[in-house]
Design a protein around this motif. Structure first.
Motif, PDB file in Angstrom:
ATOM      1  N   ASN A 377       0.824  -1.207   0.000  1.00 51.93           N
ATOM      2  CA  ASN A 377       0.000   0.000   0.000  1.00 51.93           C
ATOM      3  C   ASN A 377       0.868   1.270   0.000  1.00 51.93           C
ATOM      4  O   ASN A 377       0.403   2.362   0.209  1.00 51.93           O
ATOM      5  CB  ASN A 377      -0.980   0.011   1.185  1.00 51.93           C
ATOM      6  N   GLN A 413      -4.452 -16.330   3.299  1.00 49.49           N
ATOM      7  CA  GLN A 413      -5.343 -15.229   2.911  1.00 49.49           C
ATOM      8  C   GLN A 413      -4.608 -13.899   2.777  1.00 49.49           C
ATOM      9  O   GLN A 413      -5.015 -13.027   2.021  1.00 49.49           O
ATOM     10  CB  GLN A 413      -6.483 -15.078   3.935  1.00 49.49           C
ATOM     11  N   ASN A 414      -3.516 -13.763   3.507  1.00 49.25           N
ATOM     12  CA  ASN A 414      -2.726 -12.546   3.418  1.00 49.25           C
ATOM     13  C   ASN A 414      -2.159 -12.392   1.998  1.00 49.25           C
ATOM     14  O   ASN A 414      -2.118 -11.287   1.441  1.00 49.25           O
ATOM     15  CB  ASN A 414      -1.595 -12.616   4.458  1.00 49.25           C
ATOM     16  N   ASN A 417      -4.855 -11.089  -0.167  1.00 48.48           N
ATOM     17  CA  ASN A 417      -5.064  -9.652   0.013  1.00 48.48           C
ATOM     18  C   ASN A 417      -3.970  -8.837  -0.667  1.00 48.48           C
ATOM     19  O   ASN A 417      -4.245  -7.797  -1.276  1.00 48.48           O
ATOM     20  CB  ASN A 417      -5.110  -9.296   1.508  1.00 48.48           C
ATOM     21  N   GLN A 418      -2.731  -9.329  -0.580  1.00 51.42           N
ATOM     22  CA  GLN A 418      -1.625  -8.635  -1.264  1.00 51.42           C
ATOM     23  C   GLN A 418      -1.894  -8.580  -2.765  1.00 51.42           C
ATOM     24  O   GLN A 418      -1.691  -7.562  -3.410  1.00 51.42           O
ATOM     25  CB  GLN A 418      -0.321  -9.392  -1.051  1.00 51.42           C
ATOM     26  N   LYS A 420      -4.727  -8.651  -4.246  1.00 49.23           N
ATOM     27  CA  LYS A 420      -5.814  -7.691  -4.528  1.00 49.23           C
ATOM     28  C   LYS A 420      -5.257  -6.272  -4.551  1.00 49.23           C
ATOM     29  O   LYS A 420      -5.565  -5.481  -5.436  1.00 49.23           O
ATOM     30  CB  LYS A 420      -6.919  -7.821  -3.466  1.00 49.23           C
ATOM     31  N   GLN A 421      -4.423  -5.949  -3.557  1.00 47.55           N
ATOM     32  CA  GLN A 421      -3.842  -4.605  -3.464  1.00 47.55           C
ATOM     33  C   GLN A 421      -2.965  -4.300  -4.673  1.00 47.55           C
ATOM     34  O   GLN A 421      -3.091  -3.256  -5.296  1.00 47.55           O
ATOM     35  CB  GLN A 421      -2.976  -4.492  -2.202  1.00 47.55           C
ATOM     36  N   GLU A 451     -11.513 -15.793  -7.014  1.00 48.67           N
ATOM     37  CA  GLU A 451     -11.790 -14.447  -6.498  1.00 48.67           C
ATOM     38  C   GLU A 451     -10.987 -13.350  -7.193  1.00 48.67           C
ATOM     39  O   GLU A 451     -11.359 -12.201  -7.164  1.00 48.67           O
ATOM     40  CB  GLU A 451     -11.523 -14.406  -4.984  1.00 48.67           C
TER      41      GLU A 451
END
Ligand SMILES: Nc1nc2c(ncn2[C@@H]2O[C@H](COP(=O)(O)OP(=O)(O)OP(=O)(O)O)[C@@H](O)[C@H]2O)c(=O)[nH]1
Length: 487
Positions: A377, A413-414, A417-418, A420-421, A451
């Motif tokens: 991020n 899951q981390n 998320n990475q 996705k970011q 996903e």
């Protein structure tokens, strides 16, 4: 034919022994009698309960077998990796000499040209002073100020595999590749089997509690929330599930559905790595957070392409950490490939610009670009990546052919998320999932496809060079659910 059946046909179908066939037929006949009578005599009920006890104990034995298998496999992997650490000092010395000669020739003529395009060209004063094309030896000199850090980092981040000349995913040896998946996913497979068996141990009937427990089990197996719900909803309508009599059959239907959903979702997915047109260098840009495995993956790929006879150039674009430059330089030395480096702290775009220029001018086949992995991020990082792409395009308008996001699969899951970011801010073209061998979270591949819709292109199934495999969904599914697929 669903994806499950295709995988079964490709890897799992074993001819059944006559005895096995006969006992299956007898079982089916018995079921047919029960169905037609609509009720069970006490004798039949007893037989059924005997059968189900046998099934239960089979489940337990299977789990034990699969655990034993995993331990043996892991031991075998350890022994193998120990035996591959013999240094080949003679070859290294020869290569080091070659590198020095080459870099002397290059450094006198190659300079970053910044004057013609002030806006886009890397004009960082540090870069102009320090950036140069360097061999391994030069890189070591240039980073000597940070030598303590380098040593620590190298120890921590593991020395590259000495046996890196071993070809990975060698063209012909399909069965070796299947075995890699089999071994690399042993931990995930055991983890999933254990979860499934725990879930089935509570199985009484297909009711609301069953679906709730199923969803929980799937989420724990890291297939992702949305996927867990989809599987559960589709299974509610599944005739096979309604007809499943034994725990084993119930488990089989669940896995079959999961694999089929995974197969359908990937019908349009392109898992292949893309190359430039003949005569142009192919450029792969590697992005991802610290420690995900970028540098190691670049080293393994460099070994693969070098062994295939391609000329490979590495760009040490992770100038944030001196250890990363040294680590990549070490890979260059081991894989006998060339590298462009700069001092730690230099502008990464400058190093990469120079590498792209060299790859173009000297007709390299492949340029593999390492980048700094800071928080996904971090706006600066994203801007930096955009700048890196701009400087590559200036030299090679069709590049990069791939922007590969490297994810540590063991973070589950981390990692999702990475991804996705990163994909929000960077044009990621594919994913590399590393460290699957050390993880029980192999189900993440299912979540990623369903996903994210980003294709996985490579998987890291171990520390050795050959453990980096081109991603093959069928082999992956087989490695993950082998015990159920082979039944
Ligand atoms: N078991 C296993 N270990 C791996 C795999 N891929 C990478 N590693 C290890 O993961 C650690 C980190 O890898 P690096 O290549 O240094 O990671 P990086 O993303 O370049 O990290 P930074 O340089 O900090 O940005 C090293 O110890 C690697 O050996 C894999 O597929 N399996």
């Amino acid at each position: 034919m669903g994806f499950f059946d295709r995988v079964k046909k490709a890897f799992g179908a074993k001819p059944k022994a006559d005895e096995e066939k006969q006992s299956e037929e007898a079982e089916l006949k018995q079921e047919a009698v029960l169905d037609s009578e609509g009720s069970e005599t006490s004798e039949q009920a007893e037989k059924m309960s005997e059968n189900s006890t046998v099934e239960d104990s089979e489940d337990v034995t299977e789990q034990q077998e699969s655990e034993a298998f995993t331990e043996n496999d892991l031991e075998a992997v350890e022994v193998e990796s120990e035996s591959t650490t013999t240094p080949d000092s003679e070859q290294e010395a020869t290569h080091a000499e070659q590198s020095v000669v080459q870099s002397e020739e290059i450094s006198s003529e190659d300079r970053v040209e910044t004057s013609d395009d002030n806006e886009q060209a890397p004009t960082d004063p540090i870069v102009d002073e320090t950036s140069k094309v360097a061999s391994t030896d030069q890189a070591t000199d240039s980073t000597s100020e940070s030598s303590v850090e380098v040593d620590e980092d190298l120890t921590e981040a593991q020395e590259p595999d000495e046996d890196s000349s071993e070809p990975l995913d060698s063209d012909a040896d399909e069965s070796d590749s299947v075995a890699e998946y089999d071994q690399g996913l042993a931990k995930s497979r055991t983890g999933f089997t254990a979860r499934l068996n725990k879930f089935l141990a509570n199985f009484r009937s297909v009711d609301e509690d069953f679906f709730e427990d199923l969803e929980e089990m799937l989420i724990e197996a890291d297939v992702g929330f949305d996927t867990a719900m989809t599987i559960s909803n589709q299974l509610r309508e599944e005739v096979k599930l309604k007809n499943a009599k034994t725990k084993k059959q119930v488990g089989q239907v669940i896995v079959e559905k999961m694999v089929d959903i995974y197969g359908e979702a990937g019908e349009q997915e392109d898992n292949t790595l893309h190359f430039a047109e003949a005569g142009e260098p192919t450029v792969y840009l590697f992005v991802g957070v610290n420690g995900a495995g970028k540098t190691t993956t670049i080293g393994k790929l460099a070994a693969k392409y070098h062994d295939e006879g391609k000329s490979v150039l590495l760009a040490a674009g992770d100038t944030f950490r001196a250890g990363a430059i040294e680590q990549l330089a070490e890979w260059a030395r081991r894989t006998k490939t060339d590298i462009v480096t700069s001092k730690a702290g230099a502008d990464p775009a400058s190093v990469i610009f120079e590498a792209a220029k060299k790859a173009h001018a000297e007709n390299y086949d492949i340029l593999l670009v390492d980048t700094a992995g800071r928080l996904q991020n971090n706006v600066n990082l994203m801007n930096e990546l955009a700048k890196i792409k701009r400087v590559i395009v200036r030299e090679l308008p069709n590049a990069p052919q791939e922007v590969l996001l490297v994810l540590d699969a063991s973070t589950g899951q981390n990692a999702l998320n990475q991804a996705k970011q990163f994909s929000k801010t960077t044009d990621v073209t594919g994913l590399i999932l590393t460290k699957l061998d050390g993880s029980s979270k192999g189900g993440i591949v299912i979540a990623i496809r369903n996903e994210l819709h980003l294709p996985v292109k490579l998987v890291g199934l171990g520390e050795k060079t050959a453990d980096l495999q081109l991603f093959d969904p069928a082999k992956y599914v087989y490695g993950l659910f082998k015990d159920l697929i082979e039944d």
